[in-house]
Design an enzyme around this catalytic site. Structure first.
Site, PDB file in Angstrom:
ATOM      1  N   GLY A 124       0.909  -1.220  -0.110  1.00  0.00           N
ATOM      2  CA  GLY A 124      -0.080   0.015   0.253  1.00  0.00           C
ATOM      3  C   GLY A 124       0.942   1.246   0.148  1.00  0.00           C
ATOM      4  O   GLY A 124       2.096   1.371  -0.374  1.00  0.00           O
ATOM      5  N   GLY A 125       0.238   2.152   0.642  1.00  0.00           N
ATOM      6  CA  GLY A 125       1.071   3.714   0.348  1.00  0.00           C
ATOM      7  C   GLY A 125       2.367   3.533   1.352  1.00  0.00           C
ATOM      8  O   GLY A 125       3.263   4.226   1.291  1.00  0.00           O
TER       9      GLY A 125
ATOM     10  N   GLY B 100      25.433  11.334 -29.754  1.00  0.00           N
ATOM     11  CA  GLY B 100      24.831  12.223 -28.574  1.00  0.00           C
ATOM     12  C   GLY B 100      25.362  11.503 -27.255  1.00  0.00           C
ATOM     13  O   GLY B 100      25.467  12.079 -26.185  1.00  0.00           O
ATOM     14  N   ALA B 101      25.641  10.151 -27.450  1.00  0.00           N
ATOM     15  CA  ALA B 101      25.920   9.388 -26.372  1.00  0.00           C
ATOM     16  C   ALA B 101      27.329   9.946 -25.790  1.00  0.00           C
ATOM     17  O   ALA B 101      27.666   9.745 -24.776  1.00  0.00           O
ATOM     18  CB  ALA B 101      26.127   8.037 -26.527  1.00  0.00           C
TER      19      ALA B 101
HETATM   20  C1  HXC Z   1      -3.265  -3.820  12.557  1.00  0.00           C
HETATM   21  C2  HXC Z   1      -2.358  -5.611  11.564  1.00  0.00           C
HETATM   22  C3  HXC Z   1      -2.226  -5.168  10.351  1.00  0.00           C
HETATM   23  C4  HXC Z   1      -2.463  -3.676  10.233  1.00  0.00           C
HETATM   24  C5  HXC Z   1      -1.406  -7.240  10.417  1.00  0.00           C
HETATM   25  N1  HXC Z   1      -1.834  -6.784  11.623  1.00  0.00           N
HETATM   26  N2  HXC Z   1      -1.659  -6.027   9.627  1.00  0.00           N
HETATM   27  N3  HXC Z   1      -2.857  -5.146  12.792  1.00  0.00           N
HETATM   28  N4  HXC Z   1      -3.157  -3.032  11.282  1.00  0.00           N
HETATM   29  N5  HXC Z   1      -2.440  -3.297   9.145  1.00  0.00           N
HETATM   30  C6  HXC Z   1      -1.667  -8.036  12.614  1.00  0.00           C
HETATM   31  C7  HXC Z   1      -2.614  -9.134  12.349  1.00  0.00           C
HETATM   32  O1  HXC Z   1      -3.940  -8.932  12.872  1.00  0.00           O
HETATM   33  C8  HXC Z   1      -1.946 -10.320  13.218  1.00  0.00           C
HETATM   34  O2  HXC Z   1      -2.474 -10.073  14.524  1.00  0.00           O
HETATM   35  C9  HXC Z   1      -0.604  -9.871  13.155  1.00  0.00           C
HETATM   36  O3  HXC Z   1      -0.422  -8.478  12.684  1.00  0.00           O
HETATM   37  C10 HXC Z   1       0.192 -10.670  12.153  1.00  0.00           C
HETATM   38  O4  HXC Z   1      -0.689 -10.780  10.975  1.00  0.00           O
HETATM   39  P1  HXC Z   1      -0.937 -12.124   9.899  1.00  0.00           P
HETATM   40  O5  HXC Z   1      -1.851 -11.739   9.019  1.00  0.00           O
HETATM   41  O6  HXC Z   1      -1.080 -13.092  11.024  1.00  0.00           O
HETATM   42  O7  HXC Z   1       0.339 -12.223   9.497  1.00  0.00           O
HETATM   43  P2  HXC Z   1       0.564 -12.871   7.750  1.00  0.00           P
HETATM   44  O8  HXC Z   1      -0.321 -14.079   7.664  1.00  0.00           O
HETATM   45  O9  HXC Z   1       1.881 -12.865   7.874  1.00  0.00           O
HETATM   46  O10 HXC Z   1       0.103 -11.645   6.880  1.00  0.00           O
HETATM   47  C11 HXC Z   1       0.821 -10.532   6.739  1.00  0.00           C
HETATM   48  C12 HXC Z   1       0.004  -9.504   6.060  1.00  0.00           C
HETATM   49  C13 HXC Z   1      -1.376  -9.422   6.508  1.00  0.00           C
HETATM   50  C14 HXC Z   1      -0.030  -9.880   4.624  1.00  0.00           C
HETATM   51  C15 HXC Z   1       0.725  -8.208   6.225  1.00  0.00           C
HETATM   52  O11 HXC Z   1      -1.457  -9.277   7.879  1.00  0.00           O
HETATM   53  C16 HXC Z   1      -2.217  -8.367   6.079  1.00  0.00           C
HETATM   54  O12 HXC Z   1      -2.682  -8.582   5.046  1.00  0.00           O
HETATM   55  N6  HXC Z   1      -2.362  -7.551   6.691  1.00  0.00           N
HETATM   56  C17 HXC Z   1      -3.256  -6.329   6.080  1.00  0.00           C
HETATM   57  C18 HXC Z   1      -2.391  -5.447   5.462  1.00  0.00           C
HETATM   58  C19 HXC Z   1      -3.262  -3.985   4.918  1.00  0.00           C
HETATM   59  O13 HXC Z   1      -4.249  -4.157   4.273  1.00  0.00           O
HETATM   60  N7  HXC Z   1      -2.429  -3.252   5.411  1.00  0.00           N
HETATM   61  C20 HXC Z   1      -3.208  -1.596   5.353  1.00  0.00           C
HETATM   62  C21 HXC Z   1      -2.693  -1.462   3.813  1.00  0.00           C
HETATM   63  S1  HXC Z   1      -2.992   0.272   3.455  1.00  0.00           S
HETATM   64  P3  HXC Z   1      -2.488 -11.206  15.582  1.00  0.00           P
HETATM   65  O14 HXC Z   1      -2.717 -10.547  17.075  1.00  0.00           O
HETATM   66  O15 HXC Z   1      -3.359 -12.312  15.009  1.00  0.00           O
HETATM   67  O16 HXC Z   1      -1.071 -11.697  15.569  1.00  0.00           O
HETATM   68  C22 HXC Z   1      -1.710   0.989   4.055  1.00  0.00           C
HETATM   69  C23 HXC Z   1      -2.009   2.384   3.862  1.00  0.00           C
HETATM   70  C24 HXC Z   1      -0.456   3.436   4.099  1.00  0.00           C
HETATM   71  O17 HXC Z   1      -0.980   0.858   4.608  1.00  0.00           O
HETATM   72  C25 HXC Z   1      -1.077   4.548   3.741  1.00  0.00           C
HETATM   73  C26 HXC Z   1       0.009   5.468   3.567  1.00  0.00           C
HETATM   74  C27 HXC Z   1      -0.109   6.739   2.748  1.00  0.00           C
END
Ligand code: HXC
Length: 510
Positions: A169-170, A404-405
């Site tokens: 993501g971002g 040019g290079a």
């Molecule tokens: C809160 C999160 C989290 C998040 C993971 N966790 N991502 N908690 N916010 N963004 C937590 C899970 O709930 C889990 O908690 C622990 O971290 C480990 O995650 P798992 O899913 O068990 O691990 P894994 O299977 O390895 O998967 C990792 C992952 C997945 C691919 C990163 O967690 C995931 O898809 N997370 C969401 C990603 C996402 O959509 N993020 C927002 C993106 S947008 P527990 O307690 O169960 O251990 C963004 C915007 C940025 O980032 C903006 C900037 C401009």
């Protein structure tokens, strides 16, 4: 008193355990180190000073008030690499997936601000699920605060990102604004939208590794500058890179002790250029034979291999090298190689790193895909980068410097300080065959005449002396003496002072 001391120790131990032993074991089972183990490997032993170990988030939604891990998913502080100060943050995937909350971002911003004030690089170790979902806009605001600091720090202190887990993501845009990105094969990935979203929107089925793994970003997209086998290797290579870099833009790069005679002659270079001008040779041989102790730190090794970029030392001082590679696409310039080299030249110029340019270039790559892809604008990036660079620039033309290079590759006309050529250099508008076919079009049916014209053209232009007669080449040098000549040239330029006219900033063709 004793109770208070032991409470501190208990709190510290609790914080050091991050998300707990079970999650640490899971991290290890994936072949990944923990945030703290990574810092230990990155920094000199015992040099790490931590900040904000007890900071916790302030979120009260979705039951978060009952889950307040000390440190809030990122370990921050400063330490040294071979005795030189760096600031570091290391996201802890065992704590809420290393996700970025408002306080997590504040911790990162704090060390970035300190790094700017104290003139030391920032190294960010990324292993995070992105914005903390429970915090909503507070998390997004935190990211934006980091982005703003990345922008302000660019060109002031070196910023290095190491991707050691998810970065999606971002969140990818903070590393993208830093100077170098390193990834770990098979355990790290970067993408703006993940495989599921890609499938929904475009119907493409792709794995996370294919979409944004280390191989993709070092070979296809050029988002990343290096891919390493595991965390240990990646961190060791970051240490090696930091040794080449100044701590900030007001300081000169470090000078290391060297054990290699600057006047060393390399007689083997006298036969590096093959008799046939169309036969390739490996430009890396020249780079390593010129460098102190043959040590070359290559940047973007797997992308646009027709140009080579990286760091060497001469008399212990860091020098950035840009070199055409005749082994790949005959060393021509194209979109990818121009972008790669332009970014490298600009990095060197920001941080007062002198540039050595080794030239064997037959011109720009022709074709519709290049023109449609904007080779004019991308080629102009490299031209612009060399033209604006005020650092010492030493150029050696080994063989072809066509069209040019020739101008682009740090020629005299772009304020090259020392422009050397080997006797094998050919400095011309184009190769003899192409030139003959244009200026003697009327004789195209007569192969004898064409061969004679081509020979005449070659005799006239396939040498360095026409350019040397005009002072565009300062000296025609023996290949074997290249290290000595180049080392002396850079030594003579150590007090170079050249300033561009005042401007708010330039408008490089992006
Ligand atoms: C809160 C999160 C989290 C998040 C993971 N966790 N991502 N908690 N916010 N963004 C937590 C899970 O709930 C889990 O908690 C622990 O971290 C480990 O995650 P798992 O899913 O068990 O691990 P894994 O299977 O390895 O998967 C990792 C992952 C997945 C691919 C990163 O967690 C995931 O898809 N997370 C969401 C990603 C996402 O959509 N993020 C927002 C993106 S947008 P527990 O307690 O169960 O251990 C963004 C915007 C940025 O980032 C903006 C900037 C401009």
């Amino acid at each position: 008193m004793k109770d208070i001391l032991s409470e501190l120790e208990d709190r510290r131990n609790d914080a050091r355990l991050g998300g707990g032993q079970k999650r640490i074991d899971a991290q290890h089972a994936r072949g990944k180190l923990t945030a703290r183990e990574r810092i230990d490997l990155l920094l000199d032993e015992g040099s790490f000073e931590e900040f904000d170990m007890f900071v916790s988030h302030r979120c009260t939604d979705f039951g978060m008030e009952n889950q307040k891990p000390a440190g809030d998913g990122v370990v921050t502080g400063w330490g040294t690499i071979n005795g030189r100060m760096v600031y570091v943050f290391s996201q802890d995937f065992t704590v809420l997936g290393g996700s970025v909350s408002a306080t997590h971002a504040q911790k990162i911003c704090k060390i970035m601000d300190m790094a700017m004030q104290n003139g030391a690089p920032v190294i960010g170790i990324n292993d995070s699920g992105g914005a903390r979902i429970q915090e909503g806009v507070d998390a997004l605001a935190g990211y934006a605060e980091i982005f703003q600091r990345n922008t302000m720090a660019s060109g002031v202190i070196p910023q290095i990102s190491v991707i050691m887990g998810p970065c999606a993501g971002g969140a990818v845009y903070s590393p993208a604004m830093t100077d170098f990105i390193f990834m770990v094969k098979d355990t790290s990935y970067m993408f703006v939208t993940g495989p599921d979203v890609v499938k929904t929107v475009t119907n493409e089925v792709v794995t996370a590794e294919e979409l944004g793994g280390a191989s993709t970003h070092t070979k296809k997209s050029s988002v990343a500058d290096g891919a390493f086998e595991n965390d240990v290797e990646a961190l060791a290579e970051v240490r090696r890179l930091v040794d080449f870099l100044p701590l900030n833009n007001r300081e000169k790069p470090p000078v290391r002790p060297f054990f290699d005679e600057p006047g060393r002659l390399e007689t083997s270079l006298d036969t590096l250029i093959p008799d046939n001008p169309n036969t390739p040779y490996d430009m890396k041989e020249l780079i390593t034979k010129v460098a102190d102790e043959g040590d070359f730190y290559e940047i973007q090794e797997d992308f646009a291999k027709n140009i080579i970029t990286g760091f060497i030392r001469l008399e212990g001082q860091t020098v950035g090298v840009v070199a055409n590679q005749p082994m790949v696409l005959a060393g021509c310039l194209d979109i990818d190689s121009s972008r790669k080299a332009a970014r490298f030249v600009r990095f060197c110029d920001c941080f007062e790193i002198p540039i050595l340019t080794l030239v064997d270039v037959p011109g720009f790559l022709p074709g519709t895909s290049q023109e449609y892809g904007g080779v004019i604008k991308h080629g102009a990036k490299l031209l612009f980068a060399y033209g604006e660079a005020t650092v010492p620039k030493v150029t050696v033309i080994t063989r072809k410097a066509y069209g040019g290079a020739y101008d682009v590759m740090a020629s005299k006309h772009l304020r090259g300080d020392f422009n050397y050529a080997w006797p094998t250099a050919e400095i011309a508008v184009m190769g003899a065959k192409g030139a003959t076919e244009i200026i003697h079009r009327a004789d195209l049916g007569d192969s004898d005449k064409i061969a004679k014209h081509a020979q005449n053209y070659e005799d006239r232009f396939a040498n360095p002396f026409v350019a040397a007669e005009r002072g565009f080449i300062d000296e025609v040098i023996m290949p074997q003496s290249t290290r000595r000549r180049v080392s002396r040239a850079f030594a003579s330029l150590r007090n170079k002072s050249l300033k561009n006219p005042w401007k708010k900033h330039d408008n490089i063709p992006l």
